[in-house]
Every structure is written in structure tokens, then in C-alpha cells.
Design a protein around this motif. Structure first.
Motif, PDB file in Angstrom:
ATOM      1  N   LEU A 107       0.840  -1.197   0.000  1.00 49.30           N
ATOM      2  CA  LEU A 107       0.000   0.000   0.000  1.00 49.30           C
ATOM      3  C   LEU A 107       0.879   1.253   0.000  1.00 49.30           C
ATOM      4  CD1 LEU A 107      -2.717   1.420   0.088  1.00 49.30           C
ATOM      5  CD2 LEU A 107      -2.680   1.182   2.597  1.00 49.30           C
ATOM      6  N   GLN A 111       0.700   4.185  -2.748  1.00 51.25           N
ATOM      7  CA  GLN A 111       0.499   5.588  -2.382  1.00 51.25           C
ATOM      8  C   GLN A 111       1.637   6.469  -2.900  1.00 51.25           C
ATOM      9  OE1 GLN A 111       0.223   5.204   1.885  1.00 51.25           O
ATOM     10  NE2 GLN A 111      -2.015   5.256   1.878  1.00 51.25           N
ATOM     11  N   ASP A 127      -0.643  -5.662  -8.779  1.00 48.89           N
ATOM     12  CA  ASP A 127      -0.524  -6.207  -7.430  1.00 48.89           C
ATOM     13  C   ASP A 127      -0.557  -7.729  -7.493  1.00 48.89           C
ATOM     14  OD1 ASP A 127      -0.373  -3.722  -6.272  1.00 48.89           O
ATOM     15  OD2 ASP A 127      -2.465  -3.650  -5.627  1.00 48.89           O
ATOM     16  N   PHE A 148      -4.731  -7.630   1.258  1.00 46.13           N
ATOM     17  CA  PHE A 148      -4.104  -6.970   0.115  1.00 46.13           C
ATOM     18  C   PHE A 148      -5.052  -6.964  -1.089  1.00 46.13           C
ATOM     19  CE2 PHE A 148      -0.241  -7.178  -2.970  1.00 46.13           C
ATOM     20  CZ  PHE A 148      -0.401  -5.836  -3.280  1.00 46.13           C
ATOM     21  N   LEU A 151      -7.522  -4.232  -0.612  1.00 46.73           N
ATOM     22  CA  LEU A 151      -6.887  -2.946  -0.873  1.00 46.73           C
ATOM     23  C   LEU A 151      -6.775  -2.681  -2.374  1.00 46.73           C
ATOM     24  CD1 LEU A 151      -3.991  -2.862   1.754  1.00 46.73           C
ATOM     25  CD2 LEU A 151      -6.066  -1.489   1.770  1.00 46.73           C
ATOM     26  N   THR A 152      -6.412  -3.703  -3.118  1.00 45.64           N
ATOM     27  CA  THR A 152      -6.274  -3.541  -4.565  1.00 45.64           C
ATOM     28  C   THR A 152      -7.595  -3.136  -5.206  1.00 45.64           C
ATOM     29  OG1 THR A 152      -4.440  -5.098  -4.722  1.00 45.64           O
ATOM     30  CG2 THR A 152      -5.728  -4.759  -6.722  1.00 45.64           C
ATOM     31  N   LEU A 155      -8.066   0.454  -4.463  1.00 45.83           N
ATOM     32  CA  LEU A 155      -7.136   1.273  -5.241  1.00 45.83           C
ATOM     33  C   LEU A 155      -7.571   1.380  -6.695  1.00 45.83           C
ATOM     34  CD1 LEU A 155      -3.753  -0.031  -3.793  1.00 45.83           C
ATOM     35  CD2 LEU A 155      -4.613   2.317  -3.609  1.00 45.83           C
TER      36      LEU A 155
END
Length: 239
Positions: A107, A111, A127, A148, A151-152, A155
Motif C-alpha cells: 500500500l 500511495q 498487485d 491486500f 486494498l487492490t 485502489l
């Protein structure tokens, strides 16, 4: 759709089995330059490969890498760590360390490199996940891949505004140092990376890089017992 021809790619965890393949195959597909990053980068016998120090758990290290590699157009978020300790026995310190590498680290990379990708036209973020994003074991590792993956997906939505393509790639077990000692079927890293780059160039949002992963993903809409047959109800015998 992302053309790898003339692209400038940064690969985290480039010293590992998958990482080396991401570097090599990027050049095979016409990448102009590859930043091969690791905590302790190795030497490469190719002037198109730039070794670069990058520790995904250290925000200052990630920031320094982003400054040095500010022409990057594709980031491959590949660095990761394994731990076979079980949930009831792993120390919280070890669990936090695992999350630092497998969740907070990538992450931080996303960012930090998002503005770089935006400056260079949007580009792509790749990712690297796992079939264990969707099916668990008693160990702590799968929970990091599930986090993860989530999160992907977030994102992907957020980075669409800057025209950055986000690809989540899932695989079972590749034959690398990370899986050494595991008595399971393993895929050739060359085939895994080829499938991921094929998906990236085709503009896909998700790549299921092997049969094992495709089978697991296909069972997500079925009853829980499809993924965890050990919990299937035992038939009651007629008296």
C-alpha cells in the motif's frame, strides 16, 4: 490496455523467483528500462536493468526509490514474505511484521508511486496476490493476502480518476524459494509471469494465473463446504 513496449517498469522483490521473471519478461516484451528493486539489490548483467534499493516496510526507502525512478510507467507490487506459523501460536510481533511486508508495504508503494504514474500518463499498477486471498488455512499468511486483495480493489476505484490501470494477479504455488519445502504442485514462474503480463497488455483487471486459482475462485459462490470440505455435514445413518 497497457503496452509494455517502450515502458519503464519497476519491480519490487526483484531478487526472488517471480521477481526475476517479471524483470526478464518485461525486457523480452520491449520494456525500455526496468528498475529491479529489493532490500539488497543484486547486480544484473544488462544495462537496461537498474538495481535499486527499496524496502517496502520503510516509507523513507520507498520515497527515495520513487524519486530515483520518477520516470516509471508500470509498478509491479511483487515483494512479499511468508510465514507458516498458525494463528493460535504466531506472536503478535511476527504477525505485525507479516502485515507490514504483505499489506502495509505494498500500500505504501501504491500511495508513493501513484503521483509518479499520474505524471507519466497514468500507467499501471500490478498487485501480486494469491489463491489464498479467497481460501484460508490455519496459518496467518492467507489473511494478509485477503487484506491486500481488498486494498487492490479499492485502489482500482480510486486510481481510475488519474487513468491508472490496476491489475490484481492471483496464483497458487509457484516454484520459488518462498514455497521451498512445501509438498504441493507448483507452477513454473515463467508461465505465471507470462499470464500476468498477457493480462496486463490485454487490459484485464484481474488475472487468475493457473488452474488451481481458477477452480478456487469458481467456488466462491458455492456453499462454504465447497472450499472447506472438512466441514461438510456427516450424513446421518438410518436406524
Amino acid at each position: 490496455m497497457t503496452e509494455l513496449l517502450n515502458s519503464i517498469i519497476l519491480v519490487t522483490g526483484a531478487n526472488g523467483g517471480l521477481g526475476r521473471e517479471f524483470v526478464r519478461q518485461a525486457l523480452d516484451r520491449g520494456a525500455q528500462k526496468v528498475y529491479a528493486t529489493a532490500r539488497k539489490p543484486q547486480d544484473w548483467d544488462d544495462p537496461r536493468i537498474i538495481p535499486l534499493a527499496l524496502d517496502v516496510t520503510d516509507p523513507a526507502s520507498v520515497a527515495a526509490a520513487a524519486e530515483a525512478a520518477n520516470d516509471t510507467t508500470v509498478v509491479v507490487n511483487n515483494a512479499g514474505s511468508g510465514n507458516r506459523s498458525r494463528l493460535l501460536s504466531i506472536t503478535l510481533s511476527d504477525l505485525r511484521s507479516l502485515y507490514e511486508t504483505n499489506v502495509f508495504g505494498p500500500l505504501t508503494v501504491a500511495q508513493t508511486f501513484a503521483p509518479v504514474l499520474a505524471k507519466n500518463g497514468g500507467g499501471s499498477l500490478v498487485d501480486i496476490h494469491s489463491a489464498l486471498s479467497w481460501v484460508s488455512t490455519p496459518s496467518a499468511y492467507p489473511s494478509t493476502k485477503a487484506a491486500f486483495w481488498s486494498l487492490t480493489n479499492g485502489l482500482r476505484i480510486e486510481l481510475a480518476g488519474q487513468v491508472t490501470h490496476v491489475l490484481g494477479a492471483h496464483l497458487g504455488f509457484a516454484d520459488t524459494r518462498l514455497t521451498a519445502g512445501l509438498d504441493v504442485p507448483k507452477e513454473d514462474p515463467r508461465d505465471i509471469v507470462a499470464a500476468i503480463y498477457d493480462g496486463l497488455e490485454a487490459g484485464e483487471h484481474e488475472v487468475l494465473a493457473d488452474d488451481a486459482t481458477r477452480k478456487i475462485k469458481g467456488k466462491l459462490s458455492e456453499p462454504l463446504e465447497a472450499l472447506y470440505p472438512q466441514f461438510a455435514a456427516t450424513p446421518v445413518e438410518e436406524q
